[in-house]
Design an enzyme around this catalytic site. Structure first.
Site, short mmCIF file in Angstrom:
data_model
loop_
_atom_site.label_atom_id
_atom_site.label_comp_id
_atom_site.label_asym_id
_atom_site.label_seq_id
_atom_site.Cartn_x
_atom_site.Cartn_y
_atom_site.Cartn_z
CB ILE A 16 39.70 41.55 38.82
CG1 ILE A 16 39.75 40.84 39.58
CG2 ILE A 16 39.31 43.30 39.66
CD1 ILE A 16 40.71 41.78 40.74
CB SER A 17 38.94 44.73 34.18
OG SER A 17 39.83 44.85 34.43
CG ASP A 159 43.67 41.66 52.19
OD1 ASP A 159 43.04 40.30 52.33
OD2 ASP A 159 44.32 41.77 51.52
CG HIS A 187 46.17 41.50 49.55
ND1 HIS A 187 45.74 40.91 49.48
CD2 HIS A 187 47.13 40.45 48.22
CE1 HIS A 187 44.80 40.24 48.81
NE2 HIS A 187 45.84 39.94 48.15
P1 NAX Z 1 43.76 37.80 34.71
O1 NAX Z 1 44.87 36.92 34.59
O2 NAX Z 1 42.36 37.45 34.90
O3 NAX Z 1 43.27 39.25 34.13
C1 NAX Z 1 44.66 40.41 34.42
C2 NAX Z 1 44.90 40.84 33.33
O4 NAX Z 1 45.83 41.60 32.96
C3 NAX Z 1 44.89 39.98 31.39
O5 NAX Z 1 43.52 40.55 30.47
C4 NAX Z 1 45.73 40.81 31.69
O6 NAX Z 1 46.11 40.56 29.23
C5 NAX Z 1 46.21 41.77 31.67
N1 NAX Z 1 47.58 41.92 31.35
C6 NAX Z 1 49.02 41.32 31.93
N2 NAX Z 1 50.23 42.42 32.08
C7 NAX Z 1 49.61 43.79 31.26
C8 NAX Z 1 50.10 44.41 30.59
N3 NAX Z 1 51.53 44.95 31.27
N4 NAX Z 1 48.91 46.19 30.84
C9 NAX Z 1 48.56 46.10 30.95
N5 NAX Z 1 47.26 44.53 30.83
C10 NAX Z 1 48.12 43.50 31.83
O7 NAX Z 1 43.29 38.40 36.73
P2 NAX Z 1 41.99 38.63 37.00
O8 NAX Z 1 41.89 37.72 38.21
O9 NAX Z 1 41.68 40.30 36.75
O10 NAX Z 1 43.14 39.46 38.88
C11 NAX Z 1 44.22 40.86 38.51
C12 NAX Z 1 45.65 41.30 39.56
O11 NAX Z 1 44.81 40.96 40.58
C13 NAX Z 1 46.00 39.01 39.67
O12 NAX Z 1 47.65 40.21 39.96
C14 NAX Z 1 45.16 38.61 41.36
O13 NAX Z 1 46.35 38.50 41.55
C15 NAX Z 1 45.75 39.74 41.62
N6 NAX Z 1 43.91 40.11 42.62
C16 NAX Z 1 44.87 41.72 43.97
C17 NAX Z 1 44.22 41.05 45.18
C18 NAX Z 1 44.29 42.14 46.37
O14 NAX Z 1 43.31 42.49 47.38
N7 NAX Z 1 45.09 43.06 45.64
C19 NAX Z 1 42.72 40.57 44.91
C20 NAX Z 1 42.11 39.41 43.88
C21 NAX Z 1 42.83 39.07 43.11
O15 NAX Z 1 43.99 38.06 43.20
#
Ligand code: NAX
Length: 325
Positions: A16-17, A159, A187
């Site tokens: 996402i970032s 959503d 969510h």
């Molecule tokens: P990714 O797994 O690509 O990226 C997550 C990043 O967070 C990784 O680079 C990891 O190293 C880092 N991370 C883990 N623990 C950490 C910590 N303690 N401090 C800082 N960084 C840490 O996931 P991504 O696709 O970017 O999704 C991120 C989150 O968004 C997930 O939990 C996902 O389920 C959630 N989402 C939420 C949505 C919403 O509508 N609220 C929709 C999209 C997404 O599914």
């Protein structure tokens, strides 16, 4: 030129970032005259990948981007933060139960809540995207007793945007011609996307589409959209999630139009009988940075049942992590 604002982003090397950071650097959050300083937080194994992202940010030569700082320490990342996007979370691993996921993420958001409490700007706006987003937001805010609960929200804008687009496509209109959809609750697949108050070109949405389409197609489509995208793309929603994060934070900072509302996960004030304090998605308007629930909407039995079901799931999630509150 204005004084730069400090924007913290966690999970900064994640999917996402990889979309979000470039939107922030381009001024999509607060406009083309607002410089930004990005504070990026990651865990140690992801720092090398994060350095690559920082090189790419540099290669954009973005005029508004004053500085990028990277760290694995939340107390550094959140220092003076005006806005914090909490995106980073542990994904569900093989053999992990939903309960295990709640617990590992609860620990992350309890640490981050404490750090925000100590070092962030007192007016910080914290938007939690990392899942389970509503419960993670609850944990963060409870661990930040010196900040107001109103400093925290959970992302339900993806959503909400999905609901807008599904209705617009069904009616053959532009999404900007659809107003006042609501996403109630968590969510998750229990969320309740509600069209009873929605309008399509000024007409009540449920006078334009069949009620059966609303109950049998629209609701499950919006609830399951994340899974549909994973099945098609092999990865979860990323660009649309980043877009939703920008939309939600921008509306929180700059306000919503008077004749429309948006959905945000916020600490319940008890409106519509939802337990006070639960982080639950409501229809809201924002004025001067303050979020208020749209009150007085008529709620029928069908809606009430769905709103209660998603509230019940949030209570179950809270029960699992109650030792961290
Ligand atoms: P990714 O797994 O690509 O990226 C997550 C990043 O967070 C990784 O680079 C990891 O190293 C880092 N991370 C883990 N623990 C950490 C910590 N303690 N401090 C800082 N960084 C840490 O996931 P991504 O696709 O970017 O999704 C991120 C989150 O968004 C997930 O939990 C996902 O389920 C959630 N989402 C939420 C949505 C919403 O509508 N609220 C929709 C999209 C997404 O599914």
């Amino acid at each position: 030129m204005k004084t730069p604002v400090h924007i913290a982003v966690t999970g900064a090397a994640g999917n996402i970032s990889y979309s979000l950071l470039f939107r922030l650097a381009a001024g999509d959050l607060l406009g083309p005259d607002q410089p930004v300083i990005l504070h990026l937080l990651e865990i140690p194994p992801a720092m090398k990948a994060l350095q690559g992202v920082v090189m790419e940010l540099s290669d954009c030569a973005a005029p508004l981007l004053h500085r990028v700082e990277i760290t694995d320490d939340p107390y550094k990342a959140f220092k003076k933060a005006d806005y914090a996007f909490l995106v980073g979370a542990r994904p569900r691993g093989a053999g992990m139960e939903r309960k295990d996921l709640l617990v590992v993420n609860a620990e992350i958001f309890s640490v981050q809540g404490k750090a925000l409490n100590e070092v962030a700007n007192r007016n910080v706006k914290v938007l939690v995207t990392g899942n389970p987003a509503n419960t993670n937001a609850l944990i963060a805010l409870r661990n930040a007793p010196d900040l107001r609960p109103e400093n925290f929200s959970a992302m339900s804008r993806l959503d909400h945007n999905r609901a807008l687009s599904q209705l617009a496509e069904k009616c053959g209109v532009l999404s900007k011609e659809v107003k006042n959809v609501i996403v109630w609750g968590n969510h998750s697949a229990t969320q309740y996307p509600d069209l009873h108050h929605a309008e399509v070109k000024g007409a009540n949405a449920l006078s334009v589409v069949d009620y059966e389409w609303f109950t049998d197609e629209f609701i499950p489509k919006v609830q399951q959209r994340g899974t549909e995208i994973i099945n098609a793309r092999g990865q979860s929603s990323a660009a649309s999630a980043a877009n939703a994060a920008v939309d939600q934070m921008r509306d929180w900072a700059l306000g919503t139009p008077e004749d429309n509302w948006v959905s945000m996960g916020i600490p319940s004030d008890g409106s519509y009988g939802i337990e006070q304090g639960l982080v639950y998605s409501f229809p809201v308007r924002v004025t001067n940075g303050e979020i208020s629930v749209v009150k007085g909407l008529d709620i029928n039995d069908f809606s009430l049942r769905n709103m209660r079901a998603t509230e019940a799931e949030l209570k179950e999630e809270r029960e699992i992590i109650k030792n961290l509150l």
